[in-house]
Design a protein around this motif. Structure first.
Motif, PDB file in Angstrom:
ATOM      1  N   ILE A 122       0.820  -1.220  -0.006  1.00 16.01           N
ATOM      2  CA  ILE A 122      -0.097   0.115   0.060  1.00 16.01           C
ATOM      3  C   ILE A 122       0.802   1.199  -0.114  1.00 16.01           C
ATOM      4  O   ILE A 122       0.336   2.170  -0.733  1.00 16.01           O
ATOM      5  CB  ILE A 122      -0.975  -0.178   1.343  1.00 16.01           C
ATOM      6  N   LYS A 157       1.051   4.064  -2.877  1.00 15.39           N
ATOM      7  CA  LYS A 157       0.995   5.442  -2.852  1.00 15.39           C
ATOM      8  C   LYS A 157       1.994   6.340  -3.275  1.00 15.39           C
ATOM      9  O   LYS A 157       1.780   7.376  -4.230  1.00 15.39           O
ATOM     10  CB  LYS A 157       0.638   5.792  -1.385  1.00 15.39           C
ATOM     11  N   THR A 161      -2.665  -0.757   7.250  1.00 14.69           N
ATOM     12  CA  THR A 161      -3.253  -0.682   6.226  1.00 14.69           C
ATOM     13  C   THR A 161      -4.682  -0.363   5.913  1.00 14.69           C
ATOM     14  O   THR A 161      -4.956   0.510   4.882  1.00 14.69           O
ATOM     15  CB  THR A 161      -3.020  -2.119   5.418  1.00 14.69           C
ATOM     16  N   LEU A 199      -5.729   2.940   3.831  1.00 11.11           N
ATOM     17  CA  LEU A 199      -6.590   2.709   2.485  1.00 11.11           C
ATOM     18  C   LEU A 199      -7.788   3.677   2.657  1.00 11.11           C
ATOM     19  O   LEU A 199      -8.220   4.486   1.798  1.00 11.11           O
ATOM     20  CB  LEU A 199      -7.271   1.195   2.545  1.00 11.11           C
ATOM     21  N   SER A 258      -7.690   6.670  -0.082  1.00  7.97           N
ATOM     22  CA  SER A 258      -8.558   6.085  -1.340  1.00  7.97           C
ATOM     23  C   SER A 258      -9.164   7.269  -1.779  1.00  7.97           C
ATOM     24  O   SER A 258      -9.070   8.443  -1.505  1.00  7.97           O
ATOM     25  CB  SER A 258      -9.690   5.261  -0.647  1.00  7.97           C
ATOM     26  N   LYS A 297     -10.271   2.438  -3.537  1.00  7.67           N
ATOM     27  CA  LYS A 297      -9.020   2.063  -4.154  1.00  7.67           C
ATOM     28  C   LYS A 297      -8.118   3.468  -4.278  1.00  7.67           C
ATOM     29  O   LYS A 297      -8.380   4.548  -3.932  1.00  7.67           O
ATOM     30  CB  LYS A 297      -9.016   1.691  -5.376  1.00  7.67           C
ATOM     31  N   LEU A 298      -6.651   3.234  -4.223  1.00 10.58           N
ATOM     32  CA  LEU A 298      -5.786   4.125  -4.243  1.00 10.58           C
ATOM     33  C   LEU A 298      -5.764   4.772  -5.878  1.00 10.58           C
ATOM     34  O   LEU A 298      -6.122   3.895  -6.591  1.00 10.58           O
ATOM     35  CB  LEU A 298      -4.260   3.845  -3.849  1.00 10.58           C
ATOM     36  N   ASN A 329      -3.210  -0.664  -8.768  1.00  7.71           N
ATOM     37  CA  ASN A 329      -3.526   0.466  -8.019  1.00  7.71           C
ATOM     38  C   ASN A 329      -3.805  -0.399  -6.555  1.00  7.71           C
ATOM     39  O   ASN A 329      -4.013  -1.781  -6.916  1.00  7.71           O
ATOM     40  CB  ASN A 329      -4.847   0.918  -8.157  1.00  7.71           C
ATOM     41  N   TYR A 330      -3.891   0.105  -5.442  1.00  9.99           N
ATOM     42  CA  TYR A 330      -4.146  -0.755  -4.465  1.00  9.99           C
ATOM     43  C   TYR A 330      -5.597  -0.687  -3.933  1.00  9.99           C
ATOM     44  O   TYR A 330      -5.893   0.281  -3.984  1.00  9.99           O
ATOM     45  CB  TYR A 330      -3.385  -0.318  -2.998  1.00  9.99           C
ATOM     46  N   ASN A 331      -6.104  -1.808  -3.923  1.00  5.73           N
ATOM     47  CA  ASN A 331      -7.712  -1.705  -3.586  1.00  5.73           C
ATOM     48  C   ASN A 331      -7.943  -2.921  -2.607  1.00  5.73           C
ATOM     49  O   ASN A 331      -7.156  -3.537  -2.049  1.00  5.73           O
ATOM     50  CB  ASN A 331      -8.497  -1.884  -4.805  1.00  5.73           C
ATOM     51  N   PHE A 373      -7.091  -6.484  -2.923  1.00  4.60           N
ATOM     52  CA  PHE A 373      -5.814  -6.768  -2.896  1.00  4.60           C
ATOM     53  C   PHE A 373      -5.352  -8.275  -2.420  1.00  4.60           C
ATOM     54  O   PHE A 373      -5.811  -8.311  -1.350  1.00  4.60           O
ATOM     55  CB  PHE A 373      -4.726  -5.822  -2.414  1.00  4.60           C
TER      56      PHE A 373
END
Lengths: 361, 414
Positions: free
Chosen positions: A90, A94, A152, A156, A160, A171-172, A267-269, A272
């Motif tokens: 994460i 970012k 995390t 998030l 987000s 999500k990011l 992307n981090y969602n 993940f």
């Protein structure tokens, strides 16, 4: 030489056989034909498209196995790989979405960030062990929970974006394209492609192998694993070695999520991928902490994971049987390694005493 | 000196050190909570109420069971990281038994399932001398396989692959006389006295027969381990297996006993969690309680009474997550007070290194408390885990584990 190969292959062979037998019994007991289930898996699992997916899945399993094995080499149990890679992913996502540099710099920055976060998080457990004697198993498990459910989840929420207003998915923002690892080739009309992150994994594997086998630090690590007291009296600093092993293990752990992040999701969602860290323990145990073993067992577990997908679609064997198989593989592997190790030691002893007798007469 | 005199003296010393220390800890803890309760800037009536503490007592039971399980196993010389897995199996079996028959059967089935986990662990560690941690990790991986059982069973009864249908909860009741008495004192709102009554009252209201029976295992385990021949033999297997073997104790057998009992206890703890506490089985609902149990065992230095104290502490931390969201913020004040006192102590002792560390954390806590009015929602979820780390940071150095704890023993190797 031949006996050595026999001993090396016996244990994983027994483990896999035990897993197949055990799950067959379970499947039979619940009224499902095991032969049909395994044939389905074999057929689906040997298709090209499945194999590409299997290799993609092997990459994080392999890295996770390496991360765990670095600790295992000196009897240090980094159970915290799970938290380390998720936390690292994460933060890396970012950083990757905040800057847009030329590709080499962007990739270096993202990977360095991930490795640093992983290393810091595992290093924390190392420092707790060396300064206060906290056993790393419990501290890393607690740090897992703190990283996943605490840090995390918080990040998030904090970082987000609500996207274009159409999807409510948390999500990011997307990582700049210069940081992506493209797919090497695709199969099945572009549906599945092989991630180029595999080169990073191979590089990590080679460095791991050379580090453990060819450097002083690697030697210190192995010596401490075999006998902590004799290593210490030969001049190895035990505290420094513990921290070194934890930091390296965490750094490799930081890379686990990168295949998913940089090749597929970008992307981090919320979705993940989780659980890679725990599978890494299984991979390292079955692979006996060496490069080839880890690569093969990463592939085996990845194959089971991916090929079992067919069970839900075809036939009525529940996919969860694979979870059961994984557990049996590990248990059978550790037991048969212990038995074979003992047998080999006994045999060596016998050979040696025979040789002495021969000299004496 | 005769042997009885030595024993008497030993017993006296033990009592003096342990009981007095625990009472001091307890009094200090209650005072701290009372002060926090009274002076916290967000009104929190909950920190010392009997309602909160009855939940804390109930939620401490699974952790306590894992802790007691850890004691039986480690006193016999086997480090049992597999407690978490045995507990997971227990949550599942408890739900199955409750659906099939009733909660009592559920808990029996949970114990049986946990002891099967213990048996597998014992086969690996005792008979095959596998490294204890590796075997424990393997058990935890294997326990994930319960999903297969869930998949087959729960959908037929209206549940899903990851959770059971709602279970019939066992009846709760207040213990006559004691329950109302503590409640009456609590309602007077006397500083400290009412707080103590609230905490004690937590043991006597909203309880179940299961809760009471499992709490009784604390004195019972102490008696078994320290006052019976069985306990002596079990502990000898963990302290000095070679000596025990030479005296005719079957070390393997007692290690098996220890690990299987350990599994049964962890299993019951899991069953209690799904059947009594939550009334539902959910995949992953143990969230590390087995490991937290191991931490409480270390907190109690491998003794049931101290372990129970630790479990109550963690049960309380768990409760904050479930109850008043303002309470955790009040606790920051409590932590800051403790740190402030520690800072004072180290200043007097002139231990400058500690002064720096404690001072920094104190400043951080005080600043957080002063500038905020609530904690971020993730904090209550991870409070137990942070508490485990804090406890271990303070207590790990003082542990006195069984001498042969964690060392695989192979008969005739020495």
């Amino acid at each position: 030489m031949l006996t050595r190969i026999k001993y090396t292959l016996a244990a994983p062979g027994i483990a896999l056989l035990a897993a197949v037998l055990f799950s067959s019994v379970i499947l039979l007991a619940t009224g499902v034909s095991p032969i049909e289930a395994f044939l389905n898996m074999a057929e689906y699992g040997s298709r090209g498209v499945t194999l590409v997916a299997v290799v993609n899945r092997s990459i994080p399993f392999f890295l996770s196995g390496i991360a765990v094995a670095i600790g295992f080499k000196m009897n240090l149990f980094n159970i915290g790989v799970e938290g380390q890679y998720i936390f690292a992913a994460i933060v890396a996502a970012k950083v990757g979405s905040s800057v847009d540099l030329p590709a080499p710099l962007q990739i270096t920055l993202i990977l360095a960030t991930a490795m640093t976060v992983g290393a810091l998080w595992s290093g924390l457990a190392g420092v707790m062990k060396t300064s206060r004697g906290v056993h790393e198993v419990i501290s890393t498990i607690m740090l897992n929970a703190i990283a996943v459910a605490g840090a995390t989840a918080f990040l998030l929420r904090r970082w987000s974006v609500q996207g274009d207003g159409q999807s409510l998915e948390t999500k990011l923002p997307e990582i700049a394209e210069s940081g992506w690892f493209p797919v090497l080739f695709t199969v099945d009309n572009g549906r599945v492609g092989l991630s180029s992150f595999i080169f990073v994994a191979i590089a990590v594997g080679v460095v791991f192998h050379l580090f453990i086998g060819r450097t002083r630090w690697g030697y210190d690590l192995r010596a401490t694993g075999i006998s902590a007291t004799s290593a210490e009296s030969s001049g190895v600093n035990p505290k420094r070695t513990v921290i070194l092993a934890m930091v390296l293990s965490g750094a490799v752990a930081g890379l686990i999520g990168m295949t998913e992040l940089l090749t597929f999701e970008h992307n981090y969602n919320l979705r993940f991928i989780q659980g890679m860290g725990f599978t890494g323990i299984a991979v390292a145990l079955l692979g006996r902490n060496n490069l080839v073993g880890i690569a093969v067992s990463a592939f085996v577990f990845a194959w089971l994971d991916v090929a079992s997908g067919v069970l839900e679609v075809r036939g009525d064997a529940p996919r969860a049987v694979v979870g059961l198989m994984t557990g049996v593989v590990i248990l059978a592997a550790v037991i048969s390694y212990a038995v074979i190790e003992r047998k080999r030691a006994d045999e060596e002893l016998r050979t040696a005493s025979d040789a002495i007798k021969e000299v004496a007469t | 000196m005769t042997s009885t005199a030595i024993e008497a003296q030993g017993r006296f010393n033990l009592k003096k050190s342990r009981s007095v220390r625990f009472m001091l800890f307890g009094v200090a803890g209650v005072m701290l909570l009372a002060v926090t309760q009274t002076f916290a800037k967000t009104p929190t009536s909950d920190i010392t109420s009997s309602g909160t503490w009855s939940i804390a007592v109930a939620w401490s039971i699974p952790i306590l069971m894992a802790g007691l399980g850890g004691i039986f196993s480690e006193r016999a010389g086997v480090v049992n990281i597999g407690l978490e897995g045995m507990m997971i199996v227990g949550t599942w079996a408890g739900a199955v038994g409750t659906i099939l028959v009733d909660p009592w059967f559920g808990l029996v089935l949970a114990a049986a399932a946990g002891s099967i986990g213990g048996l597998i662990m014992a086969v690996a560690t005792v008979s095959f001398q596998v490294d204890h941690i590796i075997a424990g990790v393997a058990i935890n991986v294997l326990a994930v396989g319960t999903r297969y059982g869930s998949d087959l069973f729960f959908p037929k009864y209206g549940g899903s692959i990851t959770q059971s249908p709602t279970l019939t909860a066992p009846a709760t009741f207040d213990i006559p006389l004691l329950g109302p008495m503590f409640r009456a004192i609590e309602d007077k709102a006397w500083f400290l006295v009412s707080d103590v009554a609230g905490i004690l009252g937590g043991f006597f209201i909203h309880t179940t027969w299961f809760t009471l029976a499992l709490i009784a295992l604390v004195p019972f385990s102490t008696w078994v381990l320290w006052r019976t021949a069985f306990g002596l033999r079990l502990r000898s297997a963990g302290e000095h297996p070679i000596a025990a073997d030479s005296l005719g104790v079957s070390v393997y057998k007692y290690k098996y006993y220890g690990v299987v009992i350990s599994g049964a206890l962890a299993g019951v703890g899991g069953g209690f969690l799904s059947v009594v506490l939550t009334g539902i089985y959910k995949e992953g609902q143990t969230v590390g309680k087995g490991f937290i149990g191991i931490a409480t065992m270390l907190f109690g230095n491998y003794h049931p009474v101290g372990t129970a104290g630790g479990a109550l502490l963690f049960g309380f931390a768990e409760t904050l997550r479930l109850r008043d969201p303002a309470a955790p913020h009040g606790l920051i004040l409590g932590i800051a007070i403790v740190l402030g006192l520690a800072l004072l102590y180290y200043l007097i002792k002139r231990n400058w290194k500690r002064v720096t560390v404690v001072g920094l954390v104190f400043a951080l806590m005080a600043w957080t408390y002063a500038t905020t009015t609530s904690v971020i929602p993730e904090i209550p979820k991870i409070t137990p885990h942070i508490a485990v780390l804090v406890v271990l940071l303070f207590f790990s150095a003082r542990l006195r584990p069984p001498a042969a704890d964690g060392i695989p023993y192979r008969r005739g190797d020495h």
